[in-house]
Design an enzyme around this catalytic site. Structure first.
Site, PDB file in Angstrom:
ATOM      1  CE  LYS A  45      -0.254   6.646   6.703  1.00 42.20           C
ATOM      2  NZ  LYS A  45      -1.564   7.056   6.227  1.00 42.20           N
ATOM      3  CG  PHE A  74      -1.939   1.193   1.025  1.00 41.05           C
ATOM      4  CD1 PHE A  74      -3.115   1.022   0.317  1.00 41.05           C
ATOM      5  CD2 PHE A  74      -1.647   2.465   1.515  1.00 41.05           C
ATOM      6  CE1 PHE A  74      -3.988   2.097   0.106  1.00 41.05           C
ATOM      7  CE2 PHE A  74      -2.520   3.536   1.305  1.00 41.05           C
ATOM      8  CZ  PHE A  74      -3.691   3.345   0.598  1.00 41.05           C
ATOM      9  CG  ASP A 104       5.782   3.991   1.752  1.00 45.17           C
ATOM     10  OD1 ASP A 104       5.741   4.707   2.775  1.00 45.17           O
ATOM     11  OD2 ASP A 104       4.820   3.882   0.967  1.00 45.17           O
TER      12      ASP A 104
HETATM   13  C1  LIG Z   1       2.945   2.890   3.617  1.00 49.14           C
HETATM   14  C2  LIG Z   1       2.070   3.969   3.063  1.00 49.14           C
HETATM   15  N1  LIG Z   1       2.468   4.643   1.974  1.00 49.14           N
HETATM   16  C3  LIG Z   1       1.733   5.641   1.455  1.00 49.14           C
HETATM   17  C4  LIG Z   1       0.513   5.998   2.005  1.00 49.14           C
HETATM   18  C5  LIG Z   1      -0.300   7.110   1.394  1.00 49.14           C
HETATM   19  O1  LIG Z   1      -0.322   8.238   2.199  1.00 49.14           O
HETATM   20  P1  LIG Z   1      -1.448   9.362   1.974  1.00 49.14           P
HETATM   21  O2  LIG Z   1      -2.759   8.762   2.374  1.00 49.14           O
HETATM   22  O3  LIG Z   1      -1.024  10.500   2.865  1.00 49.14           O
HETATM   23  O4  LIG Z   1      -1.414   9.736   0.523  1.00 49.14           O
HETATM   24  C6  LIG Z   1       0.066   5.318   3.145  1.00 49.14           C
HETATM   25  C7  LIG Z   1      -1.238   5.659   3.752  1.00 49.14           C
HETATM   26  O5  LIG Z   1      -1.832   4.912   4.478  1.00 49.14           O
HETATM   27  C8  LIG Z   1       0.857   4.286   3.678  1.00 49.14           C
HETATM   28  O6  LIG Z   1       0.463   3.594   4.760  1.00 49.14           O
END
Ligand SMILES: Cc1ncc(COP(=O)(O)O)c(C=O)c1O
Length: 404
Positions: free
Chosen positions: A259, A145, A230
């Site tokens: 976040k 994700f 990530d």
């Molecule tokens: C590991 C990871 N990458 C990227 C994202 C995407 O972040 P955003 O919702 O701020 O676009 C998330 C969101 O849950 C995430 O958990």
């Protein structure tokens, strides 16, 4: 006799009527929050065990972060990157130092930071590695994700995230998560990067097999491929260290952060890397009007300062051990498996008992807020300011839900 009017039903109906149904929220309407607790429009208090998917690592309305935001609101909030502002350099310097990297590029949402990492990796591939035009490949993991943009959902393996949103962006190769041999087999001379979550959050807080991340680091170095971590959900104290990848003693070529970087106040994301990587970008090639704005930088600088003390990482490790011990004790009593690190847990509930959604609804009835992922898995990620009493309280509520 006075009749009490509850405001929740009306607020829920209004939200339901006027918004696209891209979420399926629990029926709780929050009006106020502080620390690990939120209060709904009817004055009912709930313990927040989701913490905005880790965006609230420092708790709701952390006093230092709120003070920094207030002070900045009274000075200047937005310039765009057309001009430099006085909060920008200090934030970037502090974040780069926290990451041990030469430089950072601030954006807003997590997905934007992931997009930034993808663009930088591709350009690095063409200009530094020497990959032929349009041929760059990035290896990603199944059940990943990374966000919701069209490029990112192109390499999602979740049908809900992906179906009906094509045509898809090419250039991504999906391998099973945690399978080093599969990554090795997938690498070609056109591979520019491997993009992975050091712990897969949405997939159910999946920790990769021991040695996977260290092996991946070695493999990427050997084959001249960028390792991109990530850490949007796993980073910034959540797992008991600054970055989840620190548990493996691994340093990626690029960190992707989001976040908690915004302190639960503003969306702040960033990529951090050395000059040899991030230095490939030239004026006009990438940007965002709000990226690195004064308010974001003022809050982000305070976030970096909080993390520099190590206090939150230590809390997460210490209280995380208590959380995991409590959850392990529920195995065989309605819980099948528990995964995670620090104050982050994926809990598989016996599907014969209830779905993850039902578990979260019943927890909410007991004034604890958590979120399901897939099937019968729920994830717990309280703010790192949660107390031992709060933890024990939430564990007792989960045990009661499982007893039925
Ligand atoms: C590991 C990871 N990458 C990227 C994202 C995407 O972040 P955003 O919702 O701020 O676009 C998330 C969101 O849950 C995430 O958990």
């Amino acid at each position: 006799m006075t009749t009490v009017e509850f405001r929740t039903p009306e607020a829920l109906a209004e939200a339901e009527r006027w918004t696209a149904h891209n979420y399926h929220p629990l029926p709780v309407v929050v009006a106020e929050a502080e620390g690990a607790w939120v209060t709904d429009v009817d004055g009912v208090r709930y313990l927040d065990f989701l913490a905005g998917y880790s965006a609230l690592n420092f708790g709701h309305r952390h006093p230092g972060l709120i003070a920094a935001a207030h002070a900045q609101l009274d000075r200047v909030t937005l310039t765009s990157r057309a001009f430099v502002h006085d909060q920008f350099g200090a934030f970037c310097r502090g974040l780069a130092a926290l990451c041990g990297k030469d430089m950072v590029l601030p954006m807003n949402t997590g997905a934007e930071a992931v997009e930034t990492a993808i663009k930088v990796a591709r350009k690095w591939g063409y200009r530094v590695k020497g990959v032929a035009a349009e041929q760059a490949e990035i290896i990603v993991a199944a059940d990943n994700f990374h966000g919701r943009t069209t490029t990112i959902v192109s390499f999602s393996t979740d049908p809900d995230a992906r179906a009906d949103f094509g045509p898809y962006t090419p250039g991504f190769v999906v391998v099973p998560y945690g399978d080093l041999a599969a990554v090795r087999d997938a690498i070609t001379p056109n591979t520019v990067a491997v993009l992975m979550e050091p712990i897969q959050g949405e997939a159910g807080v999946l920790v990769p097999p021991a040695g996977f991340l260290a092996g991946l680091r070695e493999l990427c170095t050997e084959t001249d491929v960028l390792m991109i971590a990530d850490e949007i959900q796993s980073g910034l104290g959540r797992t008991g260290k600054t970055f989840a990848i620190d548990h493996d003693g691994v340093v990626p070529d690029m960190y992707v952060l989001g976040k908690a970087l915004g302190g639960g106040i503003v969306p702040v994301s960033a990529v951090a890397a050395d000059r040899a990587v991030l230095g490939v970008l030239r004026p006009g090639e990438h940007g965002s009007t709000f990226g690195g704005n004064p308010l974001a930088c003022a809050v982000g600088t305070e976030v970096v300062k909080l993390l520099e003390t190590g206090e939150f990482q230590e809390r997460s490790a210490r209280l995380g051990a208590r959380l995991h011990a409590g959850l392990e004790a529920l195995i065989g009593q309605g819980v099948i498996a528990v995964r995670g690190r620090g104050l982050w847990a994926g809990v598989d509930i016996d599907p014969a008992l209830m779905t993850g959604r039902q578990a979260c609804e019943r927890l909410a009835e007991r004034r604890v807020l958590a979120k399901d992922t897939h099937g019968s898995t729920i994830r717990l990620a309280p703010p790192l300011v949660v107390t031992e009493e709060d933890l024990d309280h939430a564990l007792a509520q989960l045990a009661a839900v499982l007893r039925g």
